[in-house]
Design an enzyme around this catalytic site. Structure first.
Site, short mmCIF file in Angstrom:
data_model
loop_
_atom_site.label_atom_id
_atom_site.label_comp_id
_atom_site.label_asym_id
_atom_site.label_seq_id
_atom_site.Cartn_x
_atom_site.Cartn_y
_atom_site.Cartn_z
N GLY A 21 0.84 -1.19 0.00
CA GLY A 21 0.00 0.00 0.00
C GLY A 21 0.87 1.23 0.00
O GLY A 21 2.11 1.14 0.02
N GLY A 63 1.22 5.66 -0.98
CA GLY A 63 0.76 6.91 -1.54
C GLY A 63 1.45 7.96 -0.71
O GLY A 63 2.44 7.65 -0.04
N GLY A 64 0.93 9.17 -0.72
CA GLY A 64 1.48 10.22 0.14
C GLY A 64 2.98 10.29 0.04
O GLY A 64 3.53 10.67 -0.99
N VAL A 115 4.76 1.04 0.66
CA VAL A 115 5.17 0.00 1.61
C VAL A 115 5.11 -1.35 0.89
O VAL A 115 4.15 -1.65 0.17
CB VAL A 115 4.24 -0.01 2.84
N LYS A 172 9.25 0.48 3.92
CA LYS A 172 8.63 1.68 3.38
C LYS A 172 9.68 2.46 2.61
O LYS A 172 10.71 2.86 3.18
CB LYS A 172 8.07 2.52 4.52
N ASP A 209 -0.91 12.20 12.34
CA ASP A 209 -1.69 11.53 11.30
C ASP A 209 -2.40 10.30 11.87
O ASP A 209 -2.28 9.19 11.35
CB ASP A 209 -0.75 11.14 10.14
P1 AMP Z 1 1.49 4.04 5.06
O1 AMP Z 1 2.08 4.79 3.93
O2 AMP Z 1 2.37 3.86 6.23
O3 AMP Z 1 0.15 4.57 5.41
O4 AMP Z 1 1.26 2.55 4.53
C1 AMP Z 1 0.47 2.26 3.41
C2 AMP Z 1 -0.17 0.93 3.57
O5 AMP Z 1 0.82 -0.08 3.63
C3 AMP Z 1 -0.97 0.77 4.85
O6 AMP Z 1 -2.28 1.26 4.70
C4 AMP Z 1 -0.93 -0.71 5.07
O7 AMP Z 1 -1.92 -1.34 4.28
C5 AMP Z 1 0.44 -1.09 4.52
N1 AMP Z 1 1.43 -1.16 5.61
C6 AMP Z 1 2.17 -0.16 6.13
N2 AMP Z 1 3.00 -0.59 7.08
C7 AMP Z 1 2.80 -1.92 7.17
C8 AMP Z 1 3.37 -2.96 7.99
N3 AMP Z 1 4.31 -2.71 8.90
N4 AMP Z 1 2.91 -4.22 7.82
C9 AMP Z 1 1.94 -4.48 6.91
N5 AMP Z 1 1.38 -3.55 6.11
C10 AMP Z 1 1.80 -2.29 6.24
#
Ligand code: AMP
Length: 757
Positions: free
Chosen positions: A23, A25-26, A30, A45, A138
């Site tokens: 997932g 964006g922003g 990840v 990330k 956030d």
């Molecule tokens: P973020 O940019 O941190 O909001 O991450 C984007 C998306 O990646 C999140 O909405 C989750 O679906 C996935 N994600 C982020 N961190 C993790 C993690 N540690 N383990 C599993 N999925 C993650």
């Protein structure tokens, strides 16, 4: 700048191979990745910023360092760095169950009790961050990850701050996600209270199914600044006005009108939820007490009690009862006896040769051989019966001694108030027979990552659960006797003293229940979440709280006797010996307070956080620390006697028996040290970190390991005597009572083992 997030799949970033896009964006994407050194799955990330300026680079490193924040509800940062193109990346624990947004999609409602459970975990994480002078900025369901054990982890910590710093010149620091952003954060002045506001918006959304302000971004920001949120009660009539009032206070436009802290917000919300309306929570189930004197009086289930049952609750399912096991053992005994009759013994062959010598008739010979067989079979039966009778007599005597010790001093985490983790009344299990232990039942109890343990008193096993229930089970059969509900999880071990069960809750309260019926006796509030297990000594209950304080309450009335401050959170349980209470704190220190007045006597410093509960024996107090060491301090003065090193962090608590102190370490090993000198006697390895506190009983040391197994070792030699596998890691501490061993596993099951009949 990364153009297509899928381009990165298959690439190697640092030591990590990116396997799948999760997932993003922003500010970044990840990926599920594999650590190529260990094959462990992690989440990486990859940030969409380039650290070309030295200033930005420094800022990234500084912010990444802040992600070293260590808290049970903050996603652990494992590594960070720059890839070949100077793109920064962060490596986190992989949360396989995604986010709370995945679990509860937009437009769905979450039952209030569950919403509060999620929010209390997030509030404790935010409180911890705020105390470290960090504002998350956030807070939203997309940033709340669900671990495989169901724990909620706040993610994206520090990223917003990093990006904020690097972009502040262009957008005046307005970061975050508009539906959750407070008026002051929208105007570029975020503060700790802004996170409180966002958490309240998240709660509002969970309860009603929608955020209070919707529309185009600018329109939403204006509504946040100028309009009251629509009434919650109008949308969800079950919600009490008290709960709504608390939420609306956290949503005040002026941050000064909100709660003084996020923790205070959640504690007040939990109280509003608990007290309005007050629910009668004890529910008597099919009562099957072991001893006559604990038979609960019949209780009529009133209609109002059903309220307490609305939240889904796992049904306890003992899988195999003692009587079923007994049947299996009896049939194996028959087989063994038949085999015994066939074994030639000197007496047997002499008899047969005499038979031959006197040349009896065939019929006589058959009869005599049969008679001979009967004598031998009968003998083996007699032998087994005598052994059984002897064993039962010893067991009865030991169980009486256990009962009277428990009646006199109670039982609690670490068995006694000094937390020796030694049950010196055990007589049934020993180093020779422990290898025969078999599972006799298994019950569903949500324990997740917690390291607390059950306690057994008068044939009843008590265990708190993260589902907010305190269970009383028949210790032998595992059958449920009663269940009492509170409104947040129980993440500590119960203490049972003088017919009362004491247990701390994540709602910040210490509860006292009648041990026979589960009826609530009293509730005593603390200022923070309680992970610490209560300790009872001389009519006073001591418990640590997340508000950095140690509380002392009158054990009968719940009246607060005194409160003593420490400099940081206290997760571990206090231990009491000779009029002194000892408690470790996350400020690296062990504190000693006068048990009657709460006056501080001394503090002793270790090289790391103290998660370990202290144990006291022979004037020495032992405690483990995050600096990998087990410390021994003079119990009266705090003077350090010795420190013994293990290979990694010590989370668990020591056990002391017979001049030896036992401690588990994250280096996968269980250690035995001379209690007086600290000299290592032995160390044995398991296949996982040892977070579980060992327990010693009758020459056997029991411990759980993150390799999913429960182990029994000979206390003197360290030889492994027995092991049993559970469905997940064991962080909690085993207990032994009257020939039975109990342990909780991360698979949310409580296991019971005993010898075959
Ligand atoms: P973020 O940019 O941190 O909001 O991450 C984007 C998306 O990646 C999140 O909405 C989750 O679906 C996935 N994600 C982020 N961190 C993790 C993690 N540690 N383990 C599993 N999925 C993650």
């Amino acid at each position: 700048m990364m153009k297509d997030h899928l381009e990165y799949v298959g690439r190697v970033v640092g030591d990590y191979r990116l396997l799948r896009w999760l997932g993003g964006g922003g500010f970044g994407n990840v990926y599920l990745a594999e650590d190529m050194r260990s094959s462990v799955q992690v989440a990486v990330k990859v940030l969409q910023i380039h650290l070309t300026k030295q200033e930005d680079w420094r800022s990234f490193i500084n912010e990444a360092r802040t992600m070293r924040l260590r808290h049970p509800h903050i996603v652990p940062l494992l590594d960070f760095g720059l890839d070949r193109h100077d793109t920064p990346f962060l490596v986190m624990e992989y949360a396989p169950q995604g986010t709370l947004r995945d679990r509860h999609p937009i437009g769905t409602r979450v039952p209030l009790a569950i919403a509060i459970k999620y929010a209390s975990q997030m509030a404790s994480a935010l409180q911890y961050a705020h105390e470290a002078h960090l504002v998350h900025r956030d807070v939203k369901p997309e940033n709340m990850l669900v671990r495989s054990d169901g724990t909620i982890l706040l993610s994206d910590f520090g990223i917003a701050t990093t990006v904020h710093t690097t972009h502040s010149r262009t957008n005046k620091g307005m970061l975050g996600t508009v539906p959750y952003v407070s008026p002051e954060q929208a105007s570029g002045k975020p503060r700790a209270a802004s996170d409180q506001y966002s958490l309240a918006i998240v709660l509002y959304e969970w309860i009603s199914g929608r955020v209070p302000f919707e529309g185009a971004a600018l329109d939403v920001a204006i509504q946040h600044a100028t309009q009251l949120p629509p009434s919650l009660i109008a949308q969800v009539p079950d919600i009490s006005s008290e709960v709504e009032d608390v939420l609306f206070k956290a949503l005040a436009k002026d941050y000064k009108d909100r709660f003084p802290s996020t923790q205070a917000f959640l504690v007040t919300l939990q109280r509003a939820h608990t007290s309005a309306p007050f629910r009668s929570s004890a529910v008597i189930r099919a009562a099957k007490p072991t001893f006559k004197d604990v038979a609960p009086p019949p209780v009529k289930v009133q209609p109002s009690m059903n309220v307490a049952l609305t939240a889904p609750r796992p049904v306890l399912q003992p899988e195999k009862t003692q009587s079923e096991t007994a049947q299996v053992s009896c049939s194996s005994l028959d087989t063994r006896s038949q085999k015994l009759s066939a074994i030639p013994s000197p007496a047997n062959s002499a008899f047969l040769s005499a038979v031959r010598k006197y040349s009896f008739s065939k019929t006589w010979r058959v009869l005599l051989v049969l008679l001979c067989g009967l004598v031998i079979v009968g003998g083996s039966y007699t032998y087994v019966t005598v052994k059984n009778i002897q064993r039962k007599a010893v067991a009865k005597e030991a169980s009486n001694a256990y009962s009277s010790a428990v009646a006199q001093h109670g039982t609690m985490f670490g068995f006694d108030a000094a937390h020796t983790h030694t049950n010196s009344y055990e007589r049934i299990l020993d180093s020779d027979n422990v290898s025969q232990l078999q599972q006799v039942w298994r019950a569903n109890v949500s324990m997740q990552h917690s390291d607390y343990s059950p306690a057994v008193a008068r044939g009843v096993l008590y265990i708190g659960s993260l589902d907010g229930n305190l269970y009383a089970l028949d210790a032998i059969s595992g059958k449920e006797i009663w269940v009492a509900s509170v409104n947040a999880g129980l993440a500590s071990s119960p203490a049972i003293v003088n017919g009362t069960v004491y247990v701390g809750s994540l709602d910040g309260n210490l509860y006292a229940f009648d041990a026979s019926t589960g009826k609530k006796d009293w509730i005593a509030p603390s200022g923070g979440i309680i992970y610490s297990s209560p300790t009872v000594a001389n009519g006073i209950v001591y418990v640590g709280s997340w508000d950095n304080k140690l509380y002392a309450f009158d054990a009968i009335t719940g009246e607060q006797k005194w409160v003593a401050p420490t400099a940081a959170h206290t997760e571990a349980s206090p231990a009491v010996a000779d009029g002194v209470v000892y408690l470790g704190s996350l400020d690296n220190k062990l504190y000693a307070f006068d048990a009657i007045t709460g006056k501080q006597k001394w503090t002793a410093t270790t090289g790391g956080d103290i998660d370990s509960s202290p144990a006291i024996a022979n004037g020495i107090v032992y405690v483990g620390s995050w600096d990998n060491k087990l410390y021994a301090f003079d119990a009266m003065t705090g003077e350090q006697k010795w420190a013994a090193s293990t290979g990694s962090i010590i989370y668990s608590s020591p056990a002391i028996d017979n001049g030896v102190v036992y401690i588990g370490s994250s280096d996968y090993k269980l250690y035995a040290f001379d209690a007086r000198t600290g000299k290592q006697k032995w160390a044995v390895a398991t296949n996982g970190g040892i977070d579980s506190s060992p327990l010693v009983a009758n020459g056997v040391v029991y411990t759980g390991s993150l390799d999913h197994k429960l182990y029994a070792f000979d206390a003197i030699t360290g030889d492994q005597k027995w092991t049993a596998t559970t469905g997940d890691s064991i962080n909690s501490s085993p207990i032994v009572a009257n020939g039975m061993v109990y342990v909780g596993s991360r698979d949310d099951k409580l296991y019971a083992f005993s010898l075959p009949e």
